[in-house]
Design an enzyme around this catalytic site. Structure first.
Site, short mmCIF file in Angstrom:
data_model
loop_
_atom_site.label_atom_id
_atom_site.label_comp_id
_atom_site.label_asym_id
_atom_site.label_seq_id
_atom_site.Cartn_x
_atom_site.Cartn_y
_atom_site.Cartn_z
N GLU A 298 36.15 -25.90 -10.93
CA GLU A 298 37.44 -25.24 -10.65
C GLU A 298 37.36 -23.71 -10.68
O GLU A 298 37.84 -23.04 -9.76
CB GLU A 298 38.51 -25.73 -11.63
CG GLU A 298 39.88 -25.19 -11.28
CD GLU A 298 40.95 -25.64 -12.25
OE1 GLU A 298 41.35 -26.81 -12.17
OE2 GLU A 298 41.38 -24.82 -13.08
N SER B 271 40.20 -26.22 -17.79
CA SER B 271 39.52 -27.36 -17.14
C SER B 271 38.40 -26.82 -16.25
O SER B 271 38.66 -25.99 -15.38
CB SER B 271 40.50 -28.14 -16.27
OG SER B 271 41.60 -28.54 -17.03
N ARG C 117 45.66 -27.22 -6.63
CA ARG C 117 44.77 -26.15 -7.15
C ARG C 117 44.14 -25.35 -6.01
O ARG C 117 42.96 -24.96 -6.07
CB ARG C 117 43.64 -26.75 -8.00
CG ARG C 117 44.10 -27.57 -9.17
CD ARG C 117 44.60 -26.71 -10.32
NE ARG C 117 44.86 -27.55 -11.47
CZ ARG C 117 46.02 -28.17 -11.72
NH1 ARG C 117 47.05 -27.99 -10.90
NH2 ARG C 117 46.17 -28.92 -12.78
P1 FAD Z 1 41.16 -14.30 -13.18
O1 FAD Z 1 40.24 -15.25 -13.87
O2 FAD Z 1 41.16 -12.89 -13.60
O3 FAD Z 1 40.90 -14.37 -11.61
C1 FAD Z 1 40.82 -15.64 -10.97
C2 FAD Z 1 40.56 -15.38 -9.47
O4 FAD Z 1 41.71 -14.74 -8.89
C3 FAD Z 1 39.39 -14.43 -9.23
O5 FAD Z 1 38.76 -14.84 -8.04
C4 FAD Z 1 40.07 -13.07 -9.05
O6 FAD Z 1 39.30 -12.19 -8.26
C5 FAD Z 1 41.36 -13.46 -8.34
N1 FAD Z 1 42.47 -12.56 -8.64
C6 FAD Z 1 42.94 -12.20 -9.85
N2 FAD Z 1 44.02 -11.41 -9.71
C7 FAD Z 1 44.23 -11.26 -8.37
C8 FAD Z 1 45.18 -10.57 -7.58
N3 FAD Z 1 46.17 -9.85 -8.14
N4 FAD Z 1 45.08 -10.63 -6.23
C9 FAD Z 1 44.08 -11.33 -5.63
N5 FAD Z 1 43.15 -12.02 -6.33
C10 FAD Z 1 43.23 -11.99 -7.69
N6 FAD Z 1 45.01 -23.31 -14.68
C11 FAD Z 1 45.96 -24.17 -14.23
O7 FAD Z 1 46.19 -24.25 -13.00
N7 FAD Z 1 46.68 -24.96 -15.07
C12 FAD Z 1 46.50 -24.94 -16.40
O8 FAD Z 1 47.18 -25.65 -17.12
C13 FAD Z 1 45.49 -24.06 -16.92
N8 FAD Z 1 45.22 -24.04 -18.24
C14 FAD Z 1 44.24 -23.21 -18.71
C15 FAD Z 1 43.96 -23.24 -20.09
C16 FAD Z 1 42.98 -22.43 -20.62
C17 FAD Z 1 42.70 -22.46 -22.10
C18 FAD Z 1 42.25 -21.58 -19.77
C19 FAD Z 1 41.21 -20.64 -20.33
C20 FAD Z 1 42.49 -21.55 -18.40
C21 FAD Z 1 43.49 -22.39 -17.86
N9 FAD Z 1 43.78 -22.42 -16.49
C22 FAD Z 1 44.76 -23.25 -16.01
C23 FAD Z 1 43.02 -21.57 -15.55
C24 FAD Z 1 43.57 -20.11 -15.45
O9 FAD Z 1 44.29 -19.77 -16.58
C25 FAD Z 1 44.45 -19.91 -14.21
O10 FAD Z 1 43.74 -20.20 -13.05
C26 FAD Z 1 45.00 -18.48 -14.13
O11 FAD Z 1 45.91 -18.38 -13.06
C27 FAD Z 1 43.91 -17.43 -13.95
O12 FAD Z 1 44.51 -16.15 -14.12
P2 FAD Z 1 43.65 -14.87 -14.45
O13 FAD Z 1 44.53 -13.69 -14.36
O14 FAD Z 1 42.92 -15.06 -15.71
O15 FAD Z 1 42.63 -14.89 -13.21
P1 NAP Z 2 46.76 -35.21 -19.61
O1 NAP Z 2 48.20 -34.98 -19.82
O2 NAP Z 2 45.95 -35.85 -20.69
O3 NAP Z 2 46.57 -36.04 -18.27
C1 NAP Z 2 45.25 -36.42 -17.85
C2 NAP Z 2 45.19 -36.30 -16.35
O4 NAP Z 2 46.05 -37.25 -15.78
C3 NAP Z 2 45.62 -34.93 -15.90
O5 NAP Z 2 44.51 -34.35 -15.30
C4 NAP Z 2 46.77 -35.15 -14.95
O6 NAP Z 2 46.52 -34.60 -13.65
C5 NAP Z 2 46.87 -36.65 -14.81
N1 NAP Z 2 48.26 -37.11 -15.05
C6 NAP Z 2 48.84 -37.39 -16.25
N2 NAP Z 2 50.10 -37.86 -16.06
C7 NAP Z 2 50.31 -37.86 -14.73
C8 NAP Z 2 51.42 -38.22 -13.92
N3 NAP Z 2 52.56 -38.70 -14.44
N4 NAP Z 2 51.30 -38.07 -12.58
C9 NAP Z 2 50.16 -37.60 -12.03
N5 NAP Z 2 49.07 -37.23 -12.75
C10 NAP Z 2 49.15 -37.37 -14.08
O7 NAP Z 2 46.03 -33.83 -19.21
P2 NAP Z 2 45.64 -32.57 -20.07
O8 NAP Z 2 44.21 -32.34 -19.92
O9 NAP Z 2 46.22 -32.68 -21.46
O10 NAP Z 2 46.40 -31.40 -19.31
C11 NAP Z 2 47.80 -31.39 -19.26
C12 NAP Z 2 48.24 -30.63 -18.03
O11 NAP Z 2 47.80 -29.27 -18.11
C13 NAP Z 2 47.64 -31.19 -16.74
O12 NAP Z 2 48.59 -31.09 -15.72
C14 NAP Z 2 46.45 -30.30 -16.48
O13 NAP Z 2 46.16 -30.15 -15.09
C15 NAP Z 2 46.93 -28.96 -17.05
N6 NAP Z 2 45.78 -28.17 -17.54
C16 NAP Z 2 45.03 -27.52 -16.61
C17 NAP Z 2 43.96 -26.75 -17.00
C18 NAP Z 2 43.15 -25.97 -15.99
O14 NAP Z 2 42.37 -25.12 -16.37
N7 NAP Z 2 43.32 -26.22 -14.71
C19 NAP Z 2 43.63 -26.65 -18.36
C20 NAP Z 2 44.40 -27.36 -19.26
C21 NAP Z 2 45.48 -28.13 -18.85
P3 NAP Z 2 46.75 -33.04 -13.26
O15 NAP Z 2 45.64 -32.30 -13.90
O16 NAP Z 2 46.66 -33.09 -11.78
O17 NAP Z 2 48.08 -32.63 -13.74
#
Ligand code: FAD
Ligand code: NAP
Length: 349
Positions: free
Chosen positions: A337, A241, A167
């Site tokens: 995050e 998250s 991340r």
């Molecule tokens: P924004 O929120 O618009 O911006 C995020 C940051 O990036 C800000 O600092 C902004 O200034 C900067 N930015 C945006 N565009 C640019 C650009 N073109 N150049 C330079 N900087 C820029 N994240 C995960 O990693 N895994 C997941 O599974 C995941 N699941 C999610 C589920 C939900 C329901 C939600 C709401 C969020 C989730 N996220 C997840 C977080 C998010 O979706 C990601 O981080 C996504 O990449 C953000 O994109 P955005 O365009 O909305 O960014």
């Molecule tokens: P999940 O599948 O219930 O798993 C719980 C946690 O355990 C996760 O955070 C995941 O880490 C870790 N995990 C599970 N299996 C694993 C494996 N085989 N090896 C290493 N780590 C493992 O999680 P969830 O909340 O439903 O989310 C599913 C996936 O979507 C995850 O990868 C999560 O990161 C991603 N997600 C991210 C966001 C966001 O905003 N960042 C939002 C929703 C979902 P990791 O998180 O490191 O994968």
């Protein structure tokens, strides 16, 4: 300089998925890189702060913004190179992430399927090296292009130059607020490269013959799992998250494991473990818990929800309470995050 439709005193409530209502002094949506450069020039002339937004799904806005908010809406998808085994797919920063994943799986390409239904734009995806179900953006990134905010020159970053980590990337550190990502080029495979270890995914795909599996089927399984436990931001405002999974040393991991045999944790390397922050919160009673009209989601404790559209400051006060409680219960410090934007954090260009 290209003409821009800059509006004044615009609410950002519909431009962030937490639905926080703050006002930006100036607002512009850019559809071309020329418009983007004009917007950067405006910021330079006004000597005001710049806020870049894609989908607004990873930000917490805590104060009215005194500068220019630039919504990146540049479009364009094309194949840059194709061989029997590999495709280089070039995608403009303003394209929707999930649409890009679905386009690639419909072409029969492999690599992005585990990342289906992540909200936001393609340009923001490298910022935190988005990841889900065992796959991170870094695995599919060939290179990206970005405009230097100060000099307005185009630069190219290959995977190593992006310094991707969990991340994390160089765009959160040395290049924070220094560049605008304009285009991302993905390297996709024409043959399967599966990552199906996550329990939920394994369970969902249990009935499938792996040899017959398509990337589209994996993407559909990911979509179904996500829809079953994650709130749709259009219905319940949230930013996914809210906390990163903490990485702790083996001594703390062993101590916690002894106290909590059900602890969900994964080895990162020989000396460190990743703790599932969602489990820590759930076990401490935070799943579905409300405080001041803000709640942790009742199906996934890691997701902070803002159904009543409370202010960014109210959200952070709630979050402080959660962080303190987790520190008290487990001796573990949770890290937020999403990026926080407020008066203390606005950057001048
Ligand atoms: P924004 O929120 O618009 O911006 C995020 C940051 O990036 C800000 O600092 C902004 O200034 C900067 N930015 C945006 N565009 C640019 C650009 N073109 N150049 C330079 N900087 C820029 N994240 C995960 O990693 N895994 C997941 O599974 C995941 N699941 C999610 C589920 C939900 C329901 C939600 C709401 C969020 C989730 N996220 C997840 C977080 C998010 O979706 C990601 O981080 C996504 O990449 C953000 O994109 P955005 O365009 O909305 O960014
Ligand atoms: P999940 O599948 O219930 O798993 C719980 C946690 O355990 C996760 O955070 C995941 O880490 C870790 N995990 C599970 N299996 C694993 C494996 N085989 N090896 C290493 N780590 C493992 O999680 P969830 O909340 O439903 O989310 C599913 C996936 O979507 C995850 O990868 C999560 O990161 C991603 N997600 C991210 C966001 C966001 O905003 N960042 C939002 C929703 C979902 P990791 O998180 O490191 O994968």
């Amino acid at each position: 300089m290209t003409d821009l439709d800059i509006q004044e005193q615009v609410s950002l409530q519909t431009y962030n998925t937490l639905a926080v209502d703050v006002t930006t002094r100036w607002f512009v949506a850019v559809r071309t890189n020329e418009q983007l450069c004009s917007a950067l020039q405006f910021v330079k002339t006004q000597q005001c702060p710049l806020l870049l937004l894609g989908g607004g799904s990873n930000v917490v806005l805590t104060d009215d913004f005194s500068g220019l908010t630039v919504l990146i809406q540049t479009q364009g998808v094309h194949v840059e190179q194709q061989s029997d085994t590999r495709v280089l797919l070039s995608v403009a920063a303003g394209e929707n992430w999930h649409d890009t994943v679905m386009y690639s799986v419909k072409q029969g390409w492999y690599g992005l399927e585990n990342l289906a239904l992540i909200p936001g734009s393609v340009g923001a995806a490298p910022i935190q090296n988005i990841g889900a179900y065992g796959v991170e953006l870094t695995q599919c990134l060939e290179y990206l292009e970005a405009i230097d905010i100060d000099t307005q020159t185009l630069q190219r970053f290959d995977r190593d130059a992006c310094q991707f980590a969990y991340r994390d990337s160089i765009f959160k550190h040395a290049l924070k607020d220094k560049v605008v990502i304009t285009r991302v080029v993905f390297t996709l495979s024409t043959t399967p490269v599966w990552s199906l270890d996550y329990p939920a995914l394994q369970q969902a795909l249990g009935g499938y013959d792996k040899a017959q599996l398509s990337s589209e089927q994996v993407a559909q399984a990911v979509i179904a799992i996500r829809q079953s436990k994650l709130p749709d931001p259009a219905l319940i405002p949230n930013a996914g998250s809210f906390f990163k999974n903490p990485i702790v040393d083996i001594a703390l991991y062993q101590e916690l494991r002894e106290q909590y045999p059900q602890l969900v944790a994964y080895a990162v390397d020989e000396g460190r473990y990743k703790l599932a922050a969602g489990w820590l919160l759930d076990n401490a009673g935070w799943k579905g818990r409300w405080l001041n009209r803000i709640a942790m989601h009742d199906k996934q404790a890691l997701v902070l929800t803002n159904p009543h559209k409370q202010s960014g400051k109210a959200l952070l006060a709630f979050v402080d309470t959660v962080i303190d409680d987790i520190q008290r219960v487990y001796g573990v410090q949770l890290e937020i995050e999403p990026r926080i934007y407020g008066n203390d954090t606005q950057s001048m260009c």
